[in-house]
Scaffold this motif. Sequence first.
Motif, mmCIF file in Angstrom:
data_model
loop_
_atom_site.group_PDB
_atom_site.id
_atom_site.type_symbol
_atom_site.label_atom_id
_atom_site.label_comp_id
_atom_site.label_asym_id
_atom_site.label_seq_id
_atom_site.Cartn_x
_atom_site.Cartn_y
_atom_site.Cartn_z
ATOM 1 N N GLN A 125 0.910 -1.232 -0.092
ATOM 2 C CA GLN A 125 -0.102 -0.105 -0.017
ATOM 3 C C GLN A 125 0.965 1.158 0.023
ATOM 4 N N THR A 143 -4.506 5.765 3.424
ATOM 5 C CA THR A 143 -3.855 4.908 2.619
ATOM 6 C C THR A 143 -4.735 4.284 1.120
ATOM 7 N N HIS A 145 -4.611 0.820 -1.072
ATOM 8 C CA HIS A 145 -3.961 -0.381 -1.189
ATOM 9 C C HIS A 145 -3.725 -0.571 -2.636
ATOM 10 N N LEU A 166 -9.296 3.438 8.233
ATOM 11 C CA LEU A 166 -8.387 2.718 8.934
ATOM 12 C C LEU A 166 -7.785 3.605 10.021
ATOM 13 N N PHE A 182 -3.255 -5.709 13.817
ATOM 14 C CA PHE A 182 -2.906 -6.433 12.724
ATOM 15 C C PHE A 182 -3.810 -7.557 12.197
ATOM 16 N N TYR A 185 -7.504 -6.206 11.631
ATOM 17 C CA TYR A 185 -7.607 -5.438 10.258
ATOM 18 C C TYR A 185 -7.037 -6.448 9.054
ATOM 19 N N ASN A 186 -6.405 -7.611 9.327
ATOM 20 C CA ASN A 186 -6.060 -8.424 8.366
ATOM 21 C C ASN A 186 -4.682 -7.730 7.415
ATOM 22 N N LEU A 187 -3.998 -7.018 8.028
ATOM 23 C CA LEU A 187 -2.919 -6.269 7.380
ATOM 24 C C LEU A 187 -1.396 -6.902 7.387
ATOM 25 N N ALA A 190 1.119 -1.147 8.205
ATOM 26 C CA ALA A 190 0.407 -0.166 8.925
ATOM 27 C C ALA A 190 0.920 1.159 9.135
ATOM 28 N N THR A 204 5.894 -3.299 9.475
ATOM 29 C CA THR A 204 5.379 -4.294 8.416
ATOM 30 C C THR A 204 5.289 -5.604 9.439
#
Length: 230
Positions: A125, A143, A145, A166, A182, A185-187, A190, A204
Amino acid sequence: KRRAEVAAALDDDRLADVLEELPEDDQIEILGKLKEERAADVLEAMDPDDAADLLSELPEEDKERLLTLMRPDDAADVRRLMAYEERTAGGLMTTEPIVLRPDATVADALARVRQQDLSPALAAQVYVCRPPDETPTGKYLGTVHFQRLLRDPPFTLVGALVDSDLPPLGPATPLPAVTSYFAAYNLVAAPVVDESGSLLGAVTVDDVLDHLLPEDWRETEFHEEGVQGG
């Protein structure tokens, strides 16, 4: 001796990549065998968060000497990261995410995402901010993606695609809260934003995992059959 020979044969960028994947004790040993000027060059080539982690393990005198030999901009990034507690969002983040102004186009964003030296997590992203574009940036807007970038025409402005829903992380957010964030939000990456609304960097998922796993995890033999059986 063999390690020193291998390190001498690698260019700075490649040696930096290797150091980032080694256990901490091996990093310190190899860095200590380099001439100080080259050690500073290798630290500059490392991701700032990895360089900060490595330098923080050195004696104060050695750390300051190497920081003085580094380029001022690189040294400033590393010093900023070292000012945060290690197991917080600020201590985990990198200061080099993809930052774009809102008037950048999708084509501009995809060109940045395609950069070969970016990790998959950082390429996932882009972060849209008011100028200045270097961290700490102007006002953080949100952000976009890369999957959204792939769906829109190349001339579309990224400012029109921003996801501002977000909530960003604060630099003092502790590791357990970062981990929950994480997962919730299934990241894979961030944003980290300060109280004034400036983007400081990005955390990360690989750095989060590094700090969740045991310290000697890199030295543990990887059994393929165990993974297949699991």
